[in-house]
Design an enzyme around this catalytic site. Structure first.
Site, mmCIF file in Angstrom:
data_model
loop_
_atom_site.group_PDB
_atom_site.id
_atom_site.type_symbol
_atom_site.label_atom_id
_atom_site.label_comp_id
_atom_site.label_asym_id
_atom_site.label_seq_id
_atom_site.Cartn_x
_atom_site.Cartn_y
_atom_site.Cartn_z
ATOM 1 N N CYS A 1 38.707 40.267 49.281
ATOM 2 C CA CYS A 1 37.214 40.472 49.499
ATOM 3 C C CYS A 1 36.855 41.256 51.016
ATOM 4 O O CYS A 1 36.059 41.812 50.143
ATOM 5 C CB CYS A 1 37.290 39.255 48.596
ATOM 6 S SG CYS A 1 38.608 39.240 47.131
ATOM 7 N N HIS B 1 29.782 40.858 47.854
ATOM 8 C CA HIS B 1 31.397 40.604 47.588
ATOM 9 C C HIS B 1 31.189 40.088 45.880
ATOM 10 O O HIS B 1 30.711 39.444 45.618
ATOM 11 C CB HIS B 1 32.861 40.352 48.266
ATOM 12 C CG HIS B 1 33.196 39.552 47.101
ATOM 13 N ND1 HIS B 1 34.696 40.701 46.553
ATOM 14 C CD2 HIS B 1 34.356 38.636 46.872
ATOM 15 C CE1 HIS B 1 35.249 40.509 45.742
ATOM 16 N NE2 HIS B 1 35.632 38.708 45.842
ATOM 17 N N ASN C 1 35.943 41.094 38.992
ATOM 18 C CA ASN C 1 36.220 40.840 40.911
ATOM 19 C C ASN C 1 37.420 41.297 40.781
ATOM 20 O O ASN C 1 38.616 41.091 40.976
ATOM 21 C CB ASN C 1 36.615 39.283 41.106
ATOM 22 C CG ASN C 1 36.627 38.883 42.077
ATOM 23 O OD1 ASN C 1 36.977 40.450 43.463
ATOM 24 N ND2 ASN C 1 36.306 37.914 42.460
#
Length: 333
Positions: free
Chosen positions: A114, A260, A290
């Protein structure tokens, strides 16, 4: 010498998994619960025969089709993925050939999750400022859904697959500022796939279900959600403070915060903890989920297109997660 983002594009797999699809597999959930808790309406999932390299090729081709950079201008290729086609060779070498790039270029992979996009920008800026490259092609691509057990309700609601392509150059739309980066390997086991590497090469076939009915296995992605949440709350606010300090700015100088896109609950908690006004905090999660290292460049591209980001603004981007690893910088548009 300055380093600037010149252009950003992304690619999403054709297959879409909606919340209705998730609820059919897990009837104890509801569409409303998924939206309110996770903030995701749908996520794109790579086909069985579609890899991270395949996605990265399509993202790069989209970028070249826009015509802002020619493929023969690229003189360094960076590829971020935790879903490589092979243990070896380096996927970036395969991408050089598939994209028809020159042979006299650098090409490397790096394995990050990430925080991967921020780290990639730091590497690209270093290459440009050192005079090693003038045009760096940064590709991110993930197929995390291939790492998920079919019964993993929590992670299947969160993660989507995607790829992005960014050109970093000596000219462009956003100058890249100073970086703050961090690592804490003590949290490695809280987000991990244990088997498949040299430490544990063979599948362990050790699947069991915890007290909440969640699958646990060395052969699939395991995420300790509570520990990841605690890590995020402990490390991201100081990361933002340090990034502002090293860029000689204060929080009021930032026009938009692009973090993020982990999940809606976590993002809202962070925003409120850091007292960031909602209109200065960008969300780009609902239609993608995500997508790991892809979330920030997807958000940046969308924010440019919907005019949430415009010329003259300062944007703070921050990535954080698996590793543990975290990083942030300021983009001056």
């Amino acid at each position: 010498m300055k380093a600037l983002i010149k252009s950003i594009c992304y690619y999403l797999p054709v297959k879409i998994v909606t919340n209705e699809d998730i609820v059919r597999d897990f009837p104890e959930w509801s569409v409303e619960k998924i939206v309110s808790k996770v903030g995701v309406n749908k996520r794109h999932v790579a086909a069985n025969d579609e890899t991270a390299v395949d996605l990265a090729v399509k993202a790069a081709e989209c970028l070249f089709e826009e015509g802002k950079t020619e493929r023969n201008e690229i003189d360094y290729l960076l590829f971020c993925t935790q879903s490589p086609d092979y243990i070896l060779p380096t996927s970036a070498c395969i991408l050089q050939e598939r994209l028809g790039l020159r042979k006299n270029i650098g090409a490397i992979d790096y394995n990050l999750g990430c925080s991967g996009y921020v780290y990639g920008l730091s590497l690209a800026k270093g290459l440009i400022c050192a005079g090693i490259a003038r045009n760096v092609l940064l590709l991110t691509a993930e197929t995390y859904n291939k790492h998920l057990h079919p019964k993993d309700k929590g992670n299947r609601t969160i993660f989507g697959d995607a790829a992005t392509a960014t050109v970093i150059s000596t000219e462009g739309i956003a100058e890249i500022g100073n970086f703050c980066l961090g690592t804490d390997g003590s949290g490695a086991e809280n987000l991990m796939i244990k088997s498949g590497g040299m430490r544990c090469p063979k599948r362990q076939e050790d699947l069991y279900f915890d007290e909440n009915g969640n699958p646990c296995s060395s052969d699939y992605l395991y995420m300790n959600g509570s520990e990841i949440f605690t890590f995020t709350l402990d490390y991201v606010p100081p990361l933002v403070v340090d990034t502002l300090r090293c860029n000689e700015l204060c929080q009021e100088d930032i026009d938009k915060f692009v973090f993020h896109q982990a999940n809606k609950y976590m993002l809202n908690f962070l925003r409120k903890k850091m007292k960031i006004d909602p209109e200065r905090f960008y969300y780009s999660l609902a239609e993608y989920g995500n997508t790991v290292s892809n979330t920030i460049p997807i958000a940046l591209r969308n924010a440019i297109e919907d005019k949430s980001i415009s010329t003259g603004q300062r944007i703070l981007i921050a990535g954080f997660g698996v590793g543990y690893s975290w990083g942030a910088t300021v983009l001056n548009f």
